[in-house]
Design a protein around this motif. Structure first.
Motif, short mmCIF file in Angstrom:
data_model
loop_
_atom_site.label_atom_id
_atom_site.label_comp_id
_atom_site.label_asym_id
_atom_site.label_seq_id
_atom_site.Cartn_x
_atom_site.Cartn_y
_atom_site.Cartn_z
N ASP A 113 0.81 -1.22 0.00
CA ASP A 113 0.00 0.00 0.00
C ASP A 113 0.84 1.27 0.00
OD1 ASP A 113 -2.75 -1.17 0.28
OD2 ASP A 113 -1.86 -1.99 2.12
N TYR A 114 1.97 1.24 0.72
CA TYR A 114 2.81 2.44 0.83
C TYR A 114 4.29 2.07 0.84
CZ TYR A 114 -1.37 5.05 2.24
OH TYR A 114 -2.61 5.64 2.29
N LEU A 115 5.11 2.96 0.29
CA LEU A 115 6.56 2.89 0.42
C LEU A 115 6.96 3.88 1.51
CD1 LEU A 115 7.43 3.08 -3.38
CD2 LEU A 115 7.44 1.00 -1.97
N LEU A 116 7.74 3.43 2.48
CA LEU A 116 8.13 4.29 3.59
C LEU A 116 9.67 4.34 3.66
CD1 LEU A 116 6.48 4.27 7.12
CD2 LEU A 116 8.83 4.97 6.73
N PRO A 117 10.26 5.46 3.24
CA PRO A 117 11.72 5.58 3.28
C PRO A 117 12.23 5.75 4.70
CG PRO A 117 10.74 7.64 2.55
CD PRO A 117 9.61 6.64 2.65
N VAL A 118 13.38 5.16 4.99
CA VAL A 118 14.00 5.35 6.30
C VAL A 118 14.44 6.80 6.42
CG1 VAL A 118 15.96 4.72 7.76
CG2 VAL A 118 14.76 2.95 6.44
N PRO A 119 13.97 7.52 7.45
CA PRO A 119 14.28 8.96 7.54
C PRO A 119 15.69 9.24 8.04
CG PRO A 119 12.93 8.28 9.40
CD PRO A 119 13.06 7.08 8.51
N LEU A 120 16.20 10.41 7.66
CA LEU A 120 17.45 10.94 8.20
C LEU A 120 17.14 11.82 9.40
CD1 LEU A 120 19.45 12.11 5.02
CD2 LEU A 120 19.82 10.04 6.37
N HIS A 121 18.13 11.99 10.27
CA HIS A 121 17.99 12.97 11.34
C HIS A 121 17.96 14.36 10.73
CE1 HIS A 121 19.20 15.49 14.79
NE2 HIS A 121 18.60 14.55 15.52
N ARG A 142 7.63 5.71 -9.18
CA ARG A 142 7.44 6.06 -10.59
C ARG A 142 7.10 4.83 -11.43
NH1 ARG A 142 12.47 10.16 -12.06
NH2 ARG A 142 11.76 11.97 -10.86
N VAL A 143 7.72 3.71 -11.09
CA VAL A 143 7.52 2.48 -11.85
C VAL A 143 6.29 1.71 -11.37
CG1 VAL A 143 8.53 0.22 -12.43
CG2 VAL A 143 9.98 2.27 -12.40
N THR A 144 6.12 1.60 -10.06
CA THR A 144 5.07 0.75 -9.50
C THR A 144 3.74 1.46 -9.28
OG1 THR A 144 5.72 1.27 -7.22
CG2 THR A 144 6.84 -0.60 -8.30
N GLY A 145 3.79 2.79 -9.13
CA GLY A 145 2.58 3.54 -8.81
C GLY A 145 2.21 3.51 -7.35
N ILE A 146 3.03 2.86 -6.51
CA ILE A 146 2.76 2.80 -5.07
C ILE A 146 3.13 4.14 -4.44
CG2 ILE A 146 3.31 1.64 -2.89
CD1 ILE A 146 4.15 -0.80 -4.58
N ARG A 189 -3.69 -1.37 9.32
CA ARG A 189 -4.13 -2.48 8.46
C ARG A 189 -3.56 -2.37 7.03
NH1 ARG A 189 -8.56 -0.74 11.36
NH2 ARG A 189 -9.33 -2.23 12.93
N LYS A 190 -2.43 -1.69 6.89
CA LYS A 190 -1.82 -1.53 5.58
C LYS A 190 -0.53 -2.33 5.48
CE LYS A 190 -4.91 1.46 4.23
NZ LYS A 190 -5.93 1.09 3.23
N HIS A 191 -0.18 -2.65 4.23
CA HIS A 191 1.09 -3.32 3.93
C HIS A 191 2.10 -2.23 3.55
CE1 HIS A 191 3.37 -6.65 1.50
NE2 HIS A 191 4.13 -6.06 2.40
N VAL A 192 3.08 -2.02 4.40
CA VAL A 192 4.05 -0.94 4.23
C VAL A 192 5.42 -1.53 3.92
CG1 VAL A 192 5.19 1.01 5.36
CG2 VAL A 192 2.76 0.55 5.79
N MET A 193 6.07 -1.01 2.89
CA MET A 193 7.41 -1.48 2.53
C MET A 193 8.45 -0.42 2.91
SD MET A 193 8.80 -3.02 -1.09
CE MET A 193 7.95 -4.58 -0.77
N LEU A 194 9.33 -0.79 3.84
CA LEU A 194 10.44 0.08 4.22
C LEU A 194 11.48 0.11 3.11
CD1 LEU A 194 10.85 -0.94 7.97
CD2 LEU A 194 10.42 1.38 7.15
N VAL A 195 11.98 1.30 2.80
CA VAL A 195 12.95 1.47 1.71
C VAL A 195 14.22 2.10 2.28
CG1 VAL A 195 13.41 2.55 -0.52
CG2 VAL A 195 11.08 1.81 0.05
N ASP A 196 15.37 1.47 2.02
CA ASP A 196 16.65 2.03 2.43
C ASP A 196 17.69 1.77 1.34
OD1 ASP A 196 18.26 3.47 4.10
OD2 ASP A 196 18.47 1.93 5.64
N ASP A 197 18.81 2.49 1.41
CA ASP A 197 19.81 2.35 0.36
C ASP A 197 20.64 1.08 0.51
OD1 ASP A 197 21.01 3.33 2.64
OD2 ASP A 197 22.24 4.83 1.62
#
Length: 229
Positions: A113-121, A142-146, A189-197
């Motif tokens: 449902d959402y992409l959640l980037p790991v935040p910086l301080h 851009r590719v997935t539309g998420i 109740r959402k499926h969240v994908m954590l994104v990191d480098d």
């Protein structure tokens, strides 16, 4: 337009992020030679893969994958350095697109449902001017539309760099790094994908997940551009 592109490349040559060679008009970020030589993990959407197992017992995880293997001084290290330290914002988004194109056909992003980037301080964000994980997530989007969900997780401690630390020291360094911010009901109740480098021991991502697990019936997955095995 081709004339303008040629003029721009003459005065401001675009260089491959991995080897430094001048890029052709048809090439973006990486030359074809380096792109073909990248160390892809080929983890794809394989259930119970090696990366997923890192998080078993730490928190419930739906799936996990990474695009590339990281090695110090290698091509991937040069790409990550450009993303983090040399202001190459377009590189961050482009590598997010490459990641998404590679994993999308396997169904890796299905149901997310959402992409959640790991935040910086905030201090590091001011110094760098951008969050490379956020730009990476934007490329994936851009590719997935998420949609990208940024702002519900806050980094409250500016921890020291993880470089040269042991696994135990990395875990200690990454403890109590994050807290929830704003209205988090959007993630219930959402499926969240954590994104990191890059993934090393998984300590930072685990710290994120521990905080996010406070949200009602949230489901978590992880994707990174690179993995230091």
């Amino acid at each position: 337009m081709r004339i303008l592109t040629d003029i721009r490349d003459f005065f401001f040559p675009r260089l491959c992020m991995a080897c430094g060679k001048k890029l052709l008009v048809s090439e973006q970020v990486l030359c074809c030679d380096c792109l073909s030589q990248l160390p892809f993990t080929h983890l794809g959407n394989t259930p119970g893969n090696e990366m997923e197992k890192i998080f078993w017992g730490r928190f419930p995880i739906v799936r996990a994958s990474s695009l590339l293997w990281y090695s110090r001084g290698g091509k991937v290290a040069h790409i990550l350095a450009g993303m983090k330290y040399y202001g190459r914002r377009q590189v961050c988004r482009h590598m997010g697109e490459v990641l998404a194109l590679e994993l999308q056909s396997s169904g890796f992003f299905a149901g997310v449902d959402y992409l959640l980037p790991v935040p910086l301080h905030p201090d590091r964000l001011r110094t760098r001017g951008y969050n490379q994980s956020l730009l990476l997530a934007e490329g994936i989007s851009r590719v997935t539309g998420i949609p990208v969900c940024d702002g519900v997780l806050r980094r409250v401690r500016n921890n020291q760099t993880q470089t040269h630390k042991s696994a135990w020291e990395r875990q200690e360094n990454a403890s109590h790094l994050f807290q929830l911010a704003g209205d988090t009901r959007v993630l219930e109740r959402k499926h969240v994908m954590l994104v990191d480098d890059v993934l090393t021991t998984g300590a930072t991502l685990t710290s994120c997940a521990e905080v996010l697990s406070e949200i009602k019936e949230i489901h978590l997955s992880i994707v990174t551009l690179a993995w230091t095995r």
